[in-house]
Write an enzyme that holds these catalytic residues in place. Sequence first.
Site, PDB file in Angstrom:
ATOM      1  CG  ASP A 143     -24.629  11.145   6.635  1.00 32.58           C
ATOM      2  OD1 ASP A 143     -25.364  11.917   5.986  1.00 32.58           O
ATOM      3  OD2 ASP A 143     -23.631  11.521   7.279  1.00 32.58           O
ATOM      4  CE  LYS A 144     -25.469   2.234   1.413  1.00 33.78           C
ATOM      5  NZ  LYS A 144     -24.882   1.908   0.089  1.00 33.78           N
TER       6      LYS A 144
END
Length: 417
Positions: A143-144
Amino acid sequence: MSGDSAIVAEEDDGIRLDRWFKRHRPGTPHALIARWARSGELTIDGRKADVSDRIEAGQTIAMPVPPAAPSGPRPRKEKALSPADVALAEAMVIHRDKSALVLDKPPGLATQGGTKTDSHVDGLLGALQGDAAVRPKLVHRLDKDTSGALLVARTPRAAAWFAKAFSNRSARKTYWAIVVGVPDIAQGEIDLPLAKQPGSGGEKMHVDEKGLPSKSRYRVIERAGNSAAWVELQPLTGRTHQLRVHMAAIGHPIVGDGKYGGKGAFLTGTISRKLHLHSRRLRIDHPDGGAIDISAPLPPHFAESLEALGFDPLLGDLLTEEAPRASTKTVQKAKAKAHAKQVRKARRGERRGRAEAKVQSKPGTAKPAKSKPGTAKSGAPKPGGKPPAKRGPAKPGAAKPGAAKTGARGPAPRKPR
């Protein structure tokens, strides 16, 4: 008809034949390749081939000459990288060999591009190609806002190898997280199916009985009173946002995860509001033999939060070693043994039931039912209770021949004169 041929290069070892065409004959339509395969015009080492066949280095692919004017999609244009981009890409590398790279992805940097996302790891991989024949390729993602170890393949063969390792769950990923509150059970497994939440455009997941099976393992490393805990997490399946949704579902959202924990996912004081989820360690078999086993250092905000909460950073690595999992054959053998045991117990119960029914079917030979330990027998006073009331005289003809009698009996009735 004139033909065309090519020798499979080392970097193409293990990929599908249709993938080879996309890479080396990008203008050839898939429908045309499939037609060649059906008619026998497409061969591998002289044998009829199929578009889904896996090819090996050194094999000869023979085919008709592709169309002169390719009509397929144009290859994507690589974005020019600035000196700062190249420096960032090189700074992320924590492991490098001829087949793989492991990057330490910082929080806030997306793994892949998307809507309004121009800066991402995938866009920086061109800076790490070096002398390799092909551009490095992502084989999984983070995930970012999740930091830590991210694996990248340097050859198509390695990409196929690593993709298989992730799909069959032989790769081991260990995450560290700080969560709100402390789980009642120090370690356990969360088994909750997940699905995309309706109305979120696929950007958010939720627990759904009809969703895909999802399992995560957790273990508490250390606790800060009842306010927070430092936990080790291992995803046993690979669903989007799995660890974040599972921890929020059991009432302990990851600190900084407002998406799934709401306002309750933030701690007061000096604790950062960034997501406290870090891909700490990655273990995976290497296509050239041996294994990659690499740990990524903590980002500054995570390390500062550990210190602020009084956690000892050395404790985490002491708990990362897990007991080796049983092999598939061992698990199947154990399941078969347990099933056989249940069958034997059921059959013993059936035989016992038939024997008791046979005894009770004979007149006057009814066997009194056995009482369970601690239970009062019929006709006897229960512990601490009132004694049963005595019955009056039995009426003539009330008792059936061969029936078992219970309780206290009154005087025998006299015969009428």
